[in-house]
Write a protein that holds these residues in place. Structure first.
Motif, mmCIF file in Angstrom:
data_model
loop_
_atom_site.group_PDB
_atom_site.id
_atom_site.type_symbol
_atom_site.label_atom_id
_atom_site.label_comp_id
_atom_site.label_asym_id
_atom_site.label_seq_id
_atom_site.Cartn_x
_atom_site.Cartn_y
_atom_site.Cartn_z
ATOM 1 N N CYS A 1 -44.841 -0.933 -36.156
ATOM 2 C CA CYS A 1 -44.181 -0.824 -34.516
ATOM 3 C C CYS A 1 -42.765 -0.273 -35.093
ATOM 4 C CB CYS A 1 -44.050 -2.236 -33.885
ATOM 5 S SG CYS A 1 -43.118 -3.554 -35.243
ATOM 6 N N PHE A 2 -42.147 0.065 -34.053
ATOM 7 C CA PHE A 2 -40.832 0.693 -34.089
ATOM 8 C C PHE A 2 -39.735 -0.125 -33.280
ATOM 9 C CE2 PHE A 2 -44.330 3.505 -34.452
ATOM 10 C CZ PHE A 2 -44.105 4.183 -35.553
ATOM 11 N N SER A 3 -38.471 0.171 -33.743
ATOM 12 C CA SER A 3 -37.319 -0.506 -33.198
ATOM 13 C C SER A 3 -36.343 0.787 -33.003
ATOM 14 C CB SER A 3 -36.722 -1.561 -34.042
ATOM 15 O OG SER A 3 -35.573 -2.087 -33.385
ATOM 16 N N VAL A 4 -35.673 0.694 -31.682
ATOM 17 C CA VAL A 4 -34.558 1.827 -31.530
ATOM 18 C C VAL A 4 -33.412 1.546 -32.568
ATOM 19 C CG1 VAL A 4 -33.180 0.078 -29.998
ATOM 20 C CG2 VAL A 4 -32.851 2.447 -29.967
ATOM 21 N N ALA A 5 -32.958 2.709 -32.910
ATOM 22 C CA ALA A 5 -32.183 2.814 -34.156
ATOM 23 C C ALA A 5 -30.802 2.170 -33.750
ATOM 24 C CB ALA A 5 -31.743 4.197 -34.635
ATOM 25 N N PRO A 6 -30.004 1.241 -34.221
ATOM 26 C CA PRO A 6 -28.852 0.569 -33.737
ATOM 27 C C PRO A 6 -27.712 1.552 -33.598
ATOM 28 C CG PRO A 6 -29.368 0.134 -35.991
ATOM 29 C CD PRO A 6 -30.482 0.949 -35.618
ATOM 30 N N GLU A 7 -27.491 2.646 -34.189
ATOM 31 C CA GLU A 7 -26.506 3.566 -33.876
ATOM 32 C C GLU A 7 -26.830 4.241 -32.306
ATOM 33 O OE1 GLU A 7 -29.202 5.851 -36.783
ATOM 34 O OE2 GLU A 7 -28.450 3.731 -36.457
ATOM 35 N N VAL A 8 -28.202 4.423 -31.800
ATOM 36 C CA VAL A 8 -28.484 4.894 -30.636
ATOM 37 C C VAL A 8 -28.239 3.735 -29.411
ATOM 38 C CG1 VAL A 8 -30.401 5.622 -29.295
ATOM 39 C CG2 VAL A 8 -30.032 6.370 -31.422
ATOM 40 N N ARG A 9 -28.808 2.515 -29.633
ATOM 41 C CA ARG A 9 -28.409 1.385 -28.981
ATOM 42 C C ARG A 9 -28.389 0.268 -29.675
ATOM 43 N NH1 ARG A 9 -32.593 -0.579 -24.038
ATOM 44 N NH2 ARG A 9 -31.342 -2.258 -23.266
ATOM 45 N N PRO A 10 -27.334 -0.395 -29.633
ATOM 46 C CA PRO A 10 -26.876 -1.379 -30.441
ATOM 47 C C PRO A 10 -27.593 -3.064 -30.045
ATOM 48 C CG PRO A 10 -25.121 -1.112 -29.212
ATOM 49 C CD PRO A 10 -26.063 -0.078 -28.930
ATOM 50 N N VAL A 11 -28.613 -2.919 -30.222
ATOM 51 C CA VAL A 11 -29.570 -4.316 -29.850
ATOM 52 C C VAL A 11 -29.753 -5.092 -31.140
ATOM 53 C CG1 VAL A 11 -30.756 -3.157 -27.963
ATOM 54 C CG2 VAL A 11 -31.832 -3.342 -30.036
ATOM 55 N N GLN A 12 -29.637 -6.359 -30.868
ATOM 56 C CA GLN A 12 -29.882 -7.187 -32.022
ATOM 57 C C GLN A 12 -31.593 -7.625 -32.093
ATOM 58 O OE1 GLN A 12 -27.510 -8.292 -34.304
ATOM 59 N NE2 GLN A 12 -26.265 -6.935 -33.323
ATOM 60 N N THR A 13 -31.930 -7.501 -33.108
ATOM 61 C CA THR A 13 -33.417 -7.476 -33.708
ATOM 62 C C THR A 13 -33.896 -8.895 -33.613
ATOM 63 O OG1 THR A 13 -33.150 -7.124 -35.912
ATOM 64 C CG2 THR A 13 -33.651 -5.320 -34.716
ATOM 65 N N GLY A 14 -32.896 -9.819 -33.656
ATOM 66 C CA GLY A 14 -33.199 -11.093 -33.595
ATOM 67 C C GLY A 14 -32.803 -11.961 -32.531
#
Length: 613
Positions: free
Chosen positions: A284-297
């Motif tokens: 699967c994939f996650s948005v890059a934090p520098e593009v949108r700073p979401v927390q994966t946890g």
């Protein structure tokens, strides 16, 4: 004397189809967050007969509430409910649920209800307020979902979509890089909207096949766009291990080499299992934090609702000697009855099966549970189901599952077979010493006839250039069919495909194109499909096992211009249809260590003559 149960029930009509409303309401992790509930910490206590008891803790209005949450009960898409038993707070027990009934074309009547038991008489008024608030929250969420489904709201989750916001400048640069790599503008627009507007949980575990189905795009197209998105610094690649029983996922790994254990554990089901590359390891994939700073946890609000298990038609928690009765009307086909306490039973629902009740009982059998089914594995599509557990201890769980639970999962075997992945992520390998089972993989070997003569007559440099061009030709042709080159061995190539029919289509196309384009070499191809082990071999994600060995031996039987496969490959009806019009030659091959010869088919890409054999 115990306080009386307080019942609150309200209903509303919504101008949207029942299935569409169900899919949003039963995504309970997002639902609970949207209605303003606080996050919850969950823990699991293993049960003697299998499965586990879920314990939860949360804080509301400064109070710490601890409770036991029983497994959700549901029959898709008609009703769901959950029971929580509290150890602290004003409420002793809370049952919360919803029913959905069609109410005219494209409309649904939804009933939200709670049965709440106060901890004591003094807590009665507050308990009534809690019960009423829960019902109002459910119906209020349904109004938001209705507005979204009817196109009058941009999102189903207005309270937490687009938060935190994306960095517009970095997003723009990443999307420009993505389109520069060949992703079309329409698909890029879909990805932009996802990254900027979707709730956090939609951009930290992006499933490319689910997106493709939602957007009406080809699955391979969206998957390749996501892989290119990693190269464009729009997305990050993630690997997850899925429980084969409940489909729950553990914490994601940023690299395949981080998957160091060969045994995984699902605390909810309390089972240990060996991860399988083509079933339980997901990409699967996650948005890059520098593009949108979401927390994966991100915080968890619920983990057991129907939305987390779309492959489960119905789930029933069954306390000792309690009988549940539900009327089911399901499409014909194969299903699985599964229980953490009782194993599994394969069943088939048929329109022509004798009418009558279906009785399912969980019983003790040699210190384990067992599913007893009456009248047998062939059951009517419309029937009244009676379900009971005779097991001691906490409530057992019984699930009725469809076979397509992997339908929207991009498995590690599928993704790592792609040429685009091999080209861009060659460093993604398993840790040394870790090997993962692959239930089904297609392996293709190629070699060249006449390469020695070419080197002798043309010299090393021109011959090497021709071989290099040949490798590029293979990469492009195999990649167009979802396969990829695993490695080259001199002039030979080993390639892998997640699908045997696509592998055969690629092999036949290689031979057709080589013949039509005056290819400088005569190509010899052998193909086989079956189980294998995914391994790290010299820093390359490789495959090992009997399937690989046989594919290599079959290639050695090729005379050039043909494809050699086992007769067993034609048991796949798609393969049967593909080879039916082709020239064929059947023969056998003695194999070391076995008395039974391998039955092979030599396939020529040309069609049979009118009277050909």
């Amino acid at each position: 004397m115990a306080a009386d149960v307080i019942r609150v029930e309200r209903e509303e009509r919504f101008e949207v189809p029942r299935e569409a409303l169900w899919s949003l309401v039963t995504d309970t992790d997002r639902l609970n967050r949207e209605v303003g509930l606080p996050p919850v910490r969950f823990s699991f206590l293993p049960n003697e007969w299998g499965g586990s008891t879920m314990q939860a803790e949360t804080r509301i209005a400064g109070l710490t509430l601890r409770y036991r949450e029983e497994p959700y009960r549901w029959v898709r898409p008609g009703e769901f409910s959950v029971r929580r038993v509290f150890r602290s707070g004003p409420v002793a027990e809370l049952v919360l649920g919803m029913r959905f009934e069609p109410d005219g074309p494209g409309a649904t009547r939804a009933v939200a209800y709670t049965d709440a038991t106060p901890m004591n008489f003094v807590a009665g008024p507050l308990t009534r307020t809690v019960a009423g608030s829960a019902v109002n929250g459910l119906l209020g969420a349904c109004r938001s979902f209705e507005a979204f489904l009817r196109g009058s709201a941009p999102t189903a989750y207005p309270r937490h979509s687009a938060r935190p916001p994306a960095d517009a400048e970095r997003l723009g640069r990443a999307m420009a890089a993505l389109t520069g790599r060949g992703v079309d503008a329409g698909l890029a627009a879909h990805l932009t909207e996802l990254i900027t507007e979707a709730p956090v949980e939609d951009v930290v575990n992006i499933r490319p096949f689910a997106l493709a189905d939602r957007w009406g795009r080809a699955r391979q197209e969206v998957l390749q766009a996501c892989l290119l998105g990693v190269r464009a610094r729009l997305l990050e690649l993630r690997w997850r291990v899925l429980c084969p029983a409940c489909r729950g996922a553990g914490d994601p790994f940023p690299r395949l080499s981080d998957m160091a254990s060969q045994e995984a554990h699902c605390p909810s089901c309390d089972i240990r299992f060996g991860p399988e590359f083509d079933r339980s390891v997901e990409v699967c994939f996650s948005v890059a934090p520098e593009v949108r700073p979401v927390q994966t946890g991100e915080a968890t609000y619920c983990i057991g609702g129907p939305g987390a298990a779309p492959h489960v038609v119905a789930q029933w928690p069954l306390a000792g000697e309690e009988e549940r009765v539900d009327s089911l009307a399901l499409p014909p086909g194969r299903y699985t009855l599964r229980s953490p306490q009782g194993g599994s039973v394969e069943i088939e629902l048929r329109d022509d099966a004798p009418a009558g009740d279906v009785t399912v009982t969980l019983r003790q059998h040699e210190r384990r549970g067992r599913i007893d089914l009456c009248p047998g594995p062939r059951l009517p599509t419309r029937a009244r189901w009676r379900l009971r557990s005779a097991l001691p201890g906490p409530a057992a769980v019984l699930r009725l599952e469809t076979p397509g639970w992997m339908a929207d999962v991009a498995t590690a075997a599928q993704v790592t077979s792609l040429q685009a992945f091999r080209d861009a992520f060659g460093s993604e390998v398993l840790s040394p010493g870790v090997d993962l089972a692959v239930r089904q993989i297609a392996i293709l070997f190629s070699d060249l006839r006449g390469s020695t003569l070419l080197y002798r007559t043309r010299g090393d440099a021109p011959s090497y250039a021709a071989v290099r061009d040949h490798f590029q030709f293979l990469r492009g042709t195999l990649g167009a069919h979802g396969g990829g080159v695993v490695k080259t061995i001199g002039d030979a190539v080993m390639a892998a495909f997640p699908d045997a029919d696509e592998a055969l289509a690629a092999a036949l196309e290689v031979q057709r194109l080589a013949a039509a384009d005056s290819h400088p070499f005569v190509i010899k191809l052998g193909l086989h499909a079956g189980p294998a082990l995914a391994v790290n071999a010299n820093g390359v994600l490789d495959y090992f096992g009997q399937t690989v060995n046989l594919a290599s031996r079959f290639q050695a039987q090729s005379v050039g211009g043909d494809v050699v496969v086992a007769e067993s490959l034609a048991e796949d009806p798609r393969v049967t249809a593909r080879i039916a019009p082709l020239r064929q030659e059947r023969f056998s091959l003695s194999l070391p260590g076995t008395d039974e010869p391998a039955l092979l088919i030599r396939l020529w890409p040309q069609k049979r003559d009118a009277g050909g054999g």
